[in-house]
Design a protein around this motif. Structure first.
Motif, PDB file in Angstrom:
ATOM      1  N   LEU A 196       4.001  -5.285   2.208  1.00  0.00           N
ATOM      2  CA  LEU A 196       2.753  -5.925   2.596  1.00  0.00           C
ATOM      3  C   LEU A 196       1.889  -4.997   3.449  1.00  0.00           C
ATOM      4  O   LEU A 196       0.655  -5.053   3.382  1.00  0.00           O
ATOM      5  CB  LEU A 196       3.047  -7.220   3.354  1.00  0.00           C
ATOM      6  N   SER A 197       2.524  -4.146   4.256  1.00  0.00           N
ATOM      7  CA  SER A 197       1.768  -3.160   5.025  1.00  0.00           C
ATOM      8  C   SER A 197       1.070  -2.179   4.092  1.00  0.00           C
ATOM      9  O   SER A 197      -0.095  -1.811   4.308  1.00  0.00           O
ATOM     10  CB  SER A 197       2.694  -2.413   5.986  1.00  0.00           C
ATOM     11  N   LEU A 198       1.775  -1.758   3.047  1.00  0.00           N
ATOM     12  CA  LEU A 198       1.160  -0.874   2.062  1.00  0.00           C
ATOM     13  C   LEU A 198       0.023  -1.585   1.340  1.00  0.00           C
ATOM     14  O   LEU A 198      -1.045  -1.005   1.104  1.00  0.00           O
ATOM     15  CB  LEU A 198       2.217  -0.404   1.057  1.00  0.00           C
ATOM     16  N   ALA A 199       0.230  -2.856   0.992  1.00  0.00           N
ATOM     17  CA  ALA A 199      -0.823  -3.640   0.336  1.00  0.00           C
ATOM     18  C   ALA A 199      -2.049  -3.772   1.233  1.00  0.00           C
ATOM     19  O   ALA A 199      -3.191  -3.709   0.767  1.00  0.00           O
ATOM     20  CB  ALA A 199      -0.290  -5.016  -0.046  1.00  0.00           C
ATOM     21  N   ASN A 200      -1.816  -3.941   2.524  1.00  0.00           N
ATOM     22  CA  ASN A 200      -2.924  -4.045   3.466  1.00  0.00           C
ATOM     23  C   ASN A 200      -3.730  -2.747   3.517  1.00  0.00           C
ATOM     24  O   ASN A 200      -4.963  -2.767   3.565  1.00  0.00           O
ATOM     25  CB  ASN A 200      -2.380  -4.389   4.857  1.00  0.00           C
ATOM     26  N   SER A 240       0.740   3.551   6.245  1.00  0.00           N
ATOM     27  CA  SER A 240       0.196   2.315   6.812  1.00  0.00           C
ATOM     28  C   SER A 240      -0.205   2.527   8.265  1.00  0.00           C
ATOM     29  O   SER A 240      -1.231   2.021   8.729  1.00  0.00           O
ATOM     30  CB  SER A 240       1.223   1.182   6.710  1.00  0.00           C
ATOM     31  N   TYR A 241       0.595   3.280   8.996  1.00  0.00           N
ATOM     32  CA  TYR A 241       0.263   3.605  10.379  1.00  0.00           C
ATOM     33  C   TYR A 241      -0.996   4.450  10.443  1.00  0.00           C
ATOM     34  O   TYR A 241      -1.880   4.224  11.276  1.00  0.00           O
ATOM     35  CB  TYR A 241       1.436   4.351  11.010  1.00  0.00           C
ATOM     36  N   ARG A 242      -1.108   5.402   9.558  1.00  0.00           N
ATOM     37  CA  ARG A 242      -2.305   6.254   9.511  1.00  0.00           C
ATOM     38  C   ARG A 242      -3.546   5.418   9.178  1.00  0.00           C
ATOM     39  O   ARG A 242      -4.613   5.601   9.769  1.00  0.00           O
ATOM     40  CB  ARG A 242      -2.112   7.347   8.468  1.00  0.00           C
TER      41      ARG A 242
END
Length: 545
Positions: free
Chosen positions: A101-105, A451-453
């Motif tokens: 979900l973080s990648l999707a975001n 995702s952090y980036r």
């Protein structure tokens, strides 16, 4: 083919200024205007009127996580115990869902040609995310993840093709007495017919060549040393499954729905078999086990969901919620894992590492033997086209290769390589190990990094442009980090509960924690598998009828 990012061109693709800093350049668009061979602008956009609905999405995600990953669970429950195994399954399932979900975001917050991608109308693949959210490192990260992604999925694809073909050969031998194969080369005692100097002859195999109940007996395993086998089972498997790999993901939904419903039916059948077994004993699965060395590795490396997420996001319907599908699928997988693992654990005393091979050898009757063979084809086999679609999307839609080259690399090459390693147990072991190690990077570690980036990127266009032009990069990026901390916490797809994570700063901290846990989990999983010496946990040997 012109690469659409060179770090110097005028930016054409940009990331939401309220969430991230990075821009992707317009060289691909400029090249297409100038007549160069570059990805077309419309390759990234589609109308979202019709897409994969909730049920089709659920089937895709569940099939991606289950299948071969379920087959080592009964022995894992017996070895590690009920409570530790259930806890690990729930933990890894939740971790995989959060990372996906973080990648999707990150994908949803990316703007293309100034247009929002909140409804995932732009075709942004796995490697594209790194190119879009990094400036100077965008190009090497893009190509690096392309290589890692391709070989990660290719290794799983080849292993699944070989296993499925061997199942088909075993079934043919069971139904018709023997299966047949062309043998090329090899150093045999007899002199075979020769074609252009290459010895070629027809070999046959029957299940009578195996010892009674031998679950490790493989079709044509006793063929001439050094020979390359092209078996009847492999040809049948290719004819049935290869056309599906040429379709897109949406066109594969029908076969994935079939696989999903058959998975549920097969699990019901297996559960009935386990509960009616003479070995049924609740003490076969203790609350706490005696060995936990391979527990995390067995569970963790079965969750390859992240690789499929980007392609699915683009083809799902707008009404289908990414969060709803991924979380409901994760909960369902935990339930299915528990039913399969506990049922097989209590129903088979000293269950082998692969309960499917045990059933296929006929230990629990003809019905379970047939069901095990059907499971191998419809669950493991129908996963092959999905592997091929995901590989092709990441290569073609990212502009690395043309559609024709993409078809060759993803829909033709895997079949060409697989039949040459049909007997190559050593090669398959190498492929399995590479798939496991690469899955740790592709499925868990790299998505957290990007995702952090994406979250902590700059927020003003001036800083972003300065970074691309190569001047005052560090100062601009540092200042935009501070700016981003003060901005409203906007999300397209929520990976964390809003009552726990309600700001960019808290989400950044949460991603750091998830990243550390992912790295530790991958390392512990690999070390555990090295200690057990078995990379094939969760990957079934072919059953023998």
């Amino acid at each position: 083919m012109t690469f659409p990012y060179d770090g110097r061109s005028t930016p054409d693709y940009e990331v939401d200024s309220t969430e991230t800093t990075s821009l992707i350049t317009s060289s691909a668009l400029n090249a297409s205007k100038e007549g160069e061979n570059a990805p077309c602008k419309h390759d990234h956009v589609k109308a979202k009127a019709v897409g994969i609905g909730y049920l089709g999405s659920l089937a895709l995600v569940v099939n991606n996580i289950t299948g071969p990953g379920m087959l080592d669970l009964p022995s894992t429950f017996q070895r590690s115990g009920l409570i530790p195994t259930i806890f690990t399954v729930v933990f890894v399932s939740s971790l995989s869902a959060i990372i996906s979900l973080s990648l999707a975001n990150s994908i949803g917050k990316t703007k293309v040609d100034g247009a929002s991608n909140a409804n995932f109308s732009h075709h942004i693949e796995y490697s594209d995310v790194f190119r879009y959210h990094y400036n100077r490192l965008g190009k090497p990260l893009f190509y690096g993840t392309q290589v890692l992604f391709y070989f990660c999925v290719l290794s799983q694809c080849i292993a699944s093709i070989v296993l499925t073909a061997q199942v088909v050969d075993a079934s043919i031998a069971s139904l018709f007495g023997s299966s047949y194969a062309l043998q090329f080369g090899g150093a045999g005692e007899e002199t075979p017919p020769s074609r252009n100097g290459i010895p070629i002859w027809i070999d046959s195999w029957s299940d009578g060549e195996c010892d009674d109940g031998d679950a490790d007996c493989l079709p044509f395993q006793n063929s001439t040393f050094g020979a390359v086998i092209l078996s009847l089972g492999y040809i049948v498997t290719t004819l049935l499954l290869a056309p599906l790999g040429l379709m897109d993901m949406k066109e594969n939904v029908a076969s994935q729905l079939l696989s999903f419903f058959l998975l549920l039916i097969f699990l019901v059948s297996f559960t009935i078999t386990f509960l009616s077994s003479d070995d049924l004993d609740g003490t076969n699965v203790p609350l706490f086990g005696t060995s936990y060395t391979s527990l995390l590795g067995v569970v963790m490396f079965n969750f390859g969901l992240t690789a499929t997420v980007p392609a699915w996001l683009h083809e799902k319907s707008e009404k289908t919620s990414a969060s709803s599908v991924i979380w409901s699928s994760s909960v369902l997988v935990v339930i299915l894992y528990a039913i399969c693992g506990v049922g097989g654990g209590v129903g088979i005393r000293n269950v082998p590492d692969n309960f499917l091979a045990y059933l296929s050898a006929g230990h629990l009757g003809v019905t379970s033997q047939i069901t095990a063979n059907l499971f191998s084809f419809f669950i493991i086999g129908l996963g092959v086209p999905l592997f091929q679609v995901v590989m092709r999307y990441n290569l073609v839609h990212s502009g690395v290769v043309t559609p024709r080259v993409g078809v060759v690399m993803t829909s033709i090459l895997p079949w060409g390589l697989s039949w040459m390693v049909y007997q190559g147990a050593g090669i398959l072991e190498v492929l399995t190990w590479s798939g496991l190690c690469l899955n740790g990077l592709i499925g868990f570690i790299l998505p957290v990094i990007v995702s952090y980036r994406a979250l902590w990127g700059g927020s003003d266009d001036e800083a972003s442009e300065t970074d691309i032009e190569g001047s005052s990069s560090n100062e601009s990026y540092g200042s935009t980090l501070k700016t981003n901390l003060r901005q409203k916490h906007n999300v397209v797809v929520r990976a964390f509960p809003s009552f726990l994570v309600d700001s960019n700063e808290k989400e950044g901290l949460a991603l750091v924690v998830v990243g550390v846990v992912a790295v530790v989990g991958v390392v512990v999983g690999i070390v555990g598998k090295l200690k057990t010496g078995d990379p094939d946990d969760g990957v079934p040997p072919p059953p023998v009828s």
